[in-house]
Design a protein around this motif. Sequence first.
Motif, PDB file in Angstrom:
ATOM      1  N   LEU A   9       1.194  -1.295   0.007  1.00 36.49           N
ATOM      2  CA  LEU A   9       0.067   0.110   0.032  1.00 36.49           C
ATOM      3  C   LEU A   9       1.066   1.100   0.145  1.00 36.49           C
ATOM      4  CD1 LEU A   9      -2.420  -1.383   2.502  1.00 36.49           C
ATOM      5  CD2 LEU A   9      -3.330  -1.216   0.314  1.00 36.49           C
ATOM      6  N   PRO A  10       0.365   2.241  -0.668  1.00 35.74           N
ATOM      7  CA  PRO A  10       2.275   2.767  -1.281  1.00 35.74           C
ATOM      8  C   PRO A  10       0.998   4.617  -0.879  1.00 35.74           C
ATOM      9  CG  PRO A  10       0.719   2.480  -3.029  1.00 35.74           C
ATOM     10  CD  PRO A  10       0.410   1.249  -2.588  1.00 35.74           C
ATOM     11  N   GLY A  11       2.068   5.324  -0.507  1.00 34.19           N
ATOM     12  CA  GLY A  11       1.720   6.409   0.225  1.00 34.19           C
ATOM     13  C   GLY A  11       2.676   7.276  -0.232  1.00 34.19           C
ATOM     14  N   ILE A  12       2.495   8.586  -0.595  1.00 36.94           N
ATOM     15  CA  ILE A  12       3.655   9.791  -1.289  1.00 36.94           C
ATOM     16  C   ILE A  12       3.859  10.664  -0.217  1.00 36.94           C
ATOM     17  CG2 ILE A  12       4.424  11.097  -3.058  1.00 36.94           C
ATOM     18  CD1 ILE A  12       2.509   9.628  -4.425  1.00 36.94           C
ATOM     19  N   VAL A  13       5.356  11.028  -0.062  1.00 37.22           N
ATOM     20  CA  VAL A  13       5.694  12.225   0.701  1.00 37.22           C
ATOM     21  C   VAL A  13       7.040  13.108   0.131  1.00 37.22           C
ATOM     22  CG1 VAL A  13       7.006  11.508   1.922  1.00 37.22           C
ATOM     23  CG2 VAL A  13       6.962  13.009   3.108  1.00 37.22           C
ATOM     24  N   PHE A  14       6.230  14.438   0.110  1.00 36.38           N
ATOM     25  CA  PHE A  14       7.342  15.135  -0.193  1.00 36.38           C
ATOM     26  C   PHE A  14       8.231  16.339   0.984  1.00 36.38           C
ATOM     27  CE2 PHE A  14       7.842  20.072  -2.553  1.00 36.38           C
ATOM     28  CZ  PHE A  14       8.660  19.400  -2.844  1.00 36.38           C
ATOM     29  N   ILE A  15       9.751  16.350   0.755  1.00 36.09           N
ATOM     30  CA  ILE A  15      10.117  17.292   1.247  1.00 36.09           C
ATOM     31  C   ILE A  15      10.274  18.902   0.349  1.00 36.09           C
ATOM     32  CG2 ILE A  15      11.777  17.784   3.199  1.00 36.09           C
ATOM     33  CD1 ILE A  15       9.947  15.436   4.443  1.00 36.09           C
ATOM     34  N   ASP A  16       9.686  19.688   1.301  1.00 30.27           N
ATOM     35  CA  ASP A  16       9.966  20.900   0.651  1.00 30.27           C
ATOM     36  C   ASP A  16      11.156  21.855   1.628  1.00 30.27           C
ATOM     37  OD1 ASP A  16       9.717  22.974  -0.497  1.00 30.27           O
ATOM     38  OD2 ASP A  16       8.182  24.466   0.851  1.00 30.27           O
ATOM     39  N   GLU A  17      12.292  22.075   0.514  1.00 32.82           N
ATOM     40  CA  GLU A  17      13.400  22.040   0.577  1.00 32.82           C
ATOM     41  C   GLU A  17      13.436  23.533   0.718  1.00 32.82           C
ATOM     42  OE1 GLU A  17      16.769  19.861  -0.142  1.00 32.82           O
ATOM     43  OE2 GLU A  17      15.728  18.146   0.243  1.00 32.82           O
ATOM     44  N   GLY A  18      12.537  24.458  -0.299  1.00 30.42           N
ATOM     45  CA  GLY A  18      12.475  25.887  -0.079  1.00 30.42           C
ATOM     46  C   GLY A  18      13.307  26.426   0.738  1.00 30.42           C
ATOM     47  N   GLY A  19      13.149  26.780   1.694  1.00 28.93           N
ATOM     48  CA  GLY A  19      13.183  27.852   2.852  1.00 28.93           C
ATOM     49  C   GLY A  19      14.465  27.724   3.278  1.00 28.93           C
ATOM     50  N   ALA A  20      15.649  26.618   3.304  1.00 26.38           N
ATOM     51  CA  ALA A  20      16.875  26.780   3.158  1.00 26.38           C
ATOM     52  C   ALA A  20      17.650  26.184   2.504  1.00 26.38           C
ATOM     53  CB  ALA A  20      17.143  24.773   3.421  1.00 26.38           C
ATOM     54  N   VAL A  21      16.877  26.603   1.333  1.00 22.23           N
ATOM     55  CA  VAL A  21      17.858  27.360  -0.088  1.00 22.23           C
ATOM     56  C   VAL A  21      17.715  28.804  -0.001  1.00 22.23           C
ATOM     57  CG1 VAL A  21      18.707  25.556  -0.777  1.00 22.23           C
ATOM     58  CG2 VAL A  21      16.171  26.437  -2.098  1.00 22.23           C
ATOM     59  N   GLU A  52       6.614  32.653  -2.929  1.00 19.45           N
ATOM     60  CA  GLU A  52       5.756  32.214  -4.179  1.00 19.45           C
ATOM     61  C   GLU A  52       6.566  31.656  -5.115  1.00 19.45           C
ATOM     62  OE1 GLU A  52       6.278  35.180  -3.211  1.00 19.45           O
ATOM     63  OE2 GLU A  52       5.061  35.954  -2.830  1.00 19.45           O
ATOM     64  N   ASP A  53       7.781  31.238  -5.193  1.00 22.98           N
ATOM     65  CA  ASP A  53       7.836  29.723  -5.702  1.00 22.98           C
ATOM     66  C   ASP A  53       7.419  28.878  -5.463  1.00 22.98           C
ATOM     67  OD1 ASP A  53       9.086  31.845  -7.733  1.00 22.98           O
ATOM     68  OD2 ASP A  53      11.179  32.238  -6.573  1.00 22.98           O
ATOM     69  N   ARG A  54       7.775  28.454  -3.312  1.00 23.57           N
ATOM     70  CA  ARG A  54       7.261  27.721  -3.354  1.00 23.57           C
ATOM     71  C   ARG A  54       5.858  26.497  -3.402  1.00 23.57           C
ATOM     72  NH1 ARG A  54      10.186  28.126   2.883  1.00 23.57           N
ATOM     73  NH2 ARG A  54       9.405  25.822   3.116  1.00 23.57           N
ATOM     74  N   ARG A  55       5.604  27.873  -3.188  1.00 20.48           N
ATOM     75  CA  ARG A  55       4.198  27.614  -3.493  1.00 20.48           C
ATOM     76  C   ARG A  55       3.810  27.083  -4.994  1.00 20.48           C
ATOM     77  NH1 ARG A  55       0.606  32.418  -0.293  1.00 20.48           N
ATOM     78  NH2 ARG A  55       1.067  31.919   1.442  1.00 20.48           N
ATOM     79  N   ARG A  56       4.536  28.019  -6.189  1.00 20.33           N
ATOM     80  CA  ARG A  56       4.249  27.013  -7.194  1.00 20.33           C
ATOM     81  C   ARG A  56       5.014  25.449  -7.758  1.00 20.33           C
ATOM     82  NH1 ARG A  56       7.378  30.761  -9.418  1.00 20.33           N
ATOM     83  NH2 ARG A  56       6.408  32.050  -9.134  1.00 20.33           N
ATOM     84  N   THR A  57       5.755  25.121  -7.021  1.00 23.22           N
ATOM     85  CA  THR A  57       6.212  23.984  -7.099  1.00 23.22           C
ATOM     86  C   THR A  57       5.270  22.867  -6.477  1.00 23.22           C
ATOM     87  OG1 THR A  57       9.368  24.984  -7.407  1.00 23.22           O
ATOM     88  CG2 THR A  57       8.261  22.542  -6.749  1.00 23.22           C
ATOM     89  N   ALA A  58       4.971  23.580  -4.847  1.00 23.40           N
ATOM     90  CA  ALA A  58       4.203  22.622  -4.688  1.00 23.40           C
ATOM     91  C   ALA A  58       3.430  22.142  -5.477  1.00 23.40           C
ATOM     92  CB  ALA A  58       3.594  23.101  -2.889  1.00 23.40           C
ATOM     93  N   VAL A 111       6.968  10.773 -18.107  1.00 29.20           N
ATOM     94  CA  VAL A 111       7.488  10.987 -17.006  1.00 29.20           C
ATOM     95  C   VAL A 111       7.001  11.724 -16.854  1.00 29.20           C
ATOM     96  CG1 VAL A 111       8.148   9.676 -14.654  1.00 29.20           C
ATOM     97  CG2 VAL A 111       7.871   8.406 -16.601  1.00 29.20           C
ATOM     98  N   PRO A 112       6.518  12.537 -16.377  1.00 27.63           N
ATOM     99  CA  PRO A 112       6.704  13.974 -15.048  1.00 27.63           C
ATOM    100  C   PRO A 112       8.143  14.556 -14.225  1.00 27.63           C
ATOM    101  CG  PRO A 112       5.057  13.043 -15.087  1.00 27.63           C
ATOM    102  CD  PRO A 112       5.332  12.216 -15.522  1.00 27.63           C
ATOM    103  N   SER A 113       8.811  15.542 -14.037  1.00 31.64           N
ATOM    104  CA  SER A 113       9.237  15.519 -13.216  1.00 31.64           C
ATOM    105  C   SER A 113       9.715  16.881 -13.267  1.00 31.64           C
ATOM    106  CB  SER A 113      10.427  14.881 -13.273  1.00 31.64           C
ATOM    107  OG  SER A 113      11.677  15.875 -14.639  1.00 31.64           O
ATOM    108  N   VAL A 114       9.703  17.525 -11.859  1.00 36.57           N
ATOM    109  CA  VAL A 114       9.616  19.048 -11.959  1.00 36.57           C
ATOM    110  C   VAL A 114      11.242  19.104 -10.823  1.00 36.57           C
ATOM    111  CG1 VAL A 114       8.686  20.846 -10.271  1.00 36.57           C
ATOM    112  CG2 VAL A 114       7.226  19.041 -10.887  1.00 36.57           C
ATOM    113  N   PHE A 115      11.526  20.297 -11.349  1.00 38.22           N
ATOM    114  CA  PHE A 115      13.206  20.913 -11.288  1.00 38.22           C
ATOM    115  C   PHE A 115      12.772  21.635 -10.206  1.00 38.22           C
ATOM    116  CE2 PHE A 115      16.509  24.144 -11.638  1.00 38.22           C
ATOM    117  CZ  PHE A 115      17.609  23.838 -10.704  1.00 38.22           C
ATOM    118  N   ILE A 116      13.988  21.352  -8.968  1.00 37.44           N
ATOM    119  CA  ILE A 116      13.872  22.201  -7.423  1.00 37.44           C
ATOM    120  C   ILE A 116      15.192  22.309  -7.560  1.00 37.44           C
ATOM    121  CG2 ILE A 116      13.419  22.139  -5.107  1.00 37.44           C
ATOM    122  CD1 ILE A 116      10.874  19.816  -5.831  1.00 37.44           C
TER     123      ILE A 116
END
Length: 511
Positions: free
Chosen positions: A103-115, A120-126, A306-311
């Motif tokens: 049973l899978p689940g997905i997690v994304f760790i947003d590191e925008g604050g550290a870099v 606005e960029d963090r919300r757009r990426t999310a 396969v979609p991917s997002v550059f962060i």
Amino acid sequence: MCQVEEDYHEPLQRAEVPSVSKKCVKCKEATAAVVIRAGDTFCRGCFKEYFIHKFRAMLGKNRVIFPGEKVLVAVSGGPSSCSMLSQVQEGLNQNAHKKLRFLPGIVFIDEGGAVGQSVEDRRRTAAELQAVFKATGFPFLMVPLEQVLDLPSSVVATAPSPSEPSAGAYKAAVGNFIQSDGTGSPTPREHEETALPDVQESRTHLLQQLIGSAKTQTAREDLLNTLRQHLLVHTARTEGYSKVMLGDNCTRLAVKLLTSISLGRGAQLAQDTGFSDSRYGDIILVRPMRDYSAKEIAYYNRMFAVPSVFIPGLDTKTTDKSSIQRLTESFVTKLQADFPSTVSTIYRTSEKLQTACRSSSTADPCDRCLLCMCALDTAGENASAFKATLISEQLSQTKSPGETSAVIPRQNSAPTEPESTAATGQCCSSGGGEDCGKAASGESCCSSAKSPDSPDLRSLLCYSCQLTIKDMSSMESLPHYILSEAHRRQRRSHMREEISEFLLDEGDEGD
């Protein structure tokens, strides 16, 4: 041996370069659409079958993930992790051959604050990643890295690991799962969606202050990787997942192996680059993409959309010599361009390496590194290179007799007893509501050696993490859960020293 006057009359033969005009090496009929390496040309259909089979064969060969188990897929938005998510989605399809049963689940760790990304960029990426996650139909979580500042100290305290299953336990679990479900597919469940929560600007400032306290780019990247892993483990525990899938591919692991050796993590290579990592006990980290090269993943994502997002990360737009990690990556990728077997040779070598120290799953919790949670590698002999390094460091810090030397309190030193202990009548070693009863009567407390206000982190860290902490300007910027666990371990160490003469050795237990 080469001779100076020897004549070579035969013309040199140039190696034949594979071309896409050739036939597929598997079906021998269709025209090749992709060239992976010399001699490996695949058509579109055979390449997809080859890519999918490698993923499921990796999971089936290791047999770590059991049917019906909850698995958290860590997606960073990059090509490798997004390709891993695509393989999980493909494997759970009703018509899939050798269908996956967890049973899978997905997690994304947003590191925008550290870099230093803007809100606005963090919300757009999310928003972009949220669209990708919703298309899979899996429950997903989006967690900002700022939450690592509020983690409990249990993250760096090993939880009891489940007993290792027997050889036939996996087959029995598959049979029971199919009989109980009837169709052999995971039970449908309610899909939960958690968008990226709003983060206070003060928390982002504290995170940036923590990352910025590291003086070198190498220490900053290593510290960020440690914090990210702590947050992943905490999220898996709170949400009820027992396994975490990481998207480390073969190229990334080859770079990581050489980087770890350069950073003094040779004793931890088995945990850092292996398929499964059980250093946290109840949460096991798995790397199912470790047999794929970055070239294969890039071809697959391009051919099958396969979609991917550059962060952007800490190493984005940095020079090759900005950090050890970046320099090693540049060295491996440039060498791979001229010698295509470079990555595979480094990767295969990592599979044969074993750590010399005790396993992290069996080591005592106090014998683990406070940051990376691996078994400590600092208990070397007096003639070891580590001891020689310590002696050289101590001699270089020794001042001349005329100068006033500022002695930093170490763990073995016994600081003076606080005045508040006798006034309140509370035992300082208990850490809770318990009292030894001696402080109120004016006698000395049961713990004669009190832990210092600022813990000595060096004795609680492995050699590599000691180098990272050494590059930090201040220890006060570390998260509270790390400092509180350091205090707890030092109090426990002081207490063990006091009662050491009353403890029985392991060899005396049977007498």
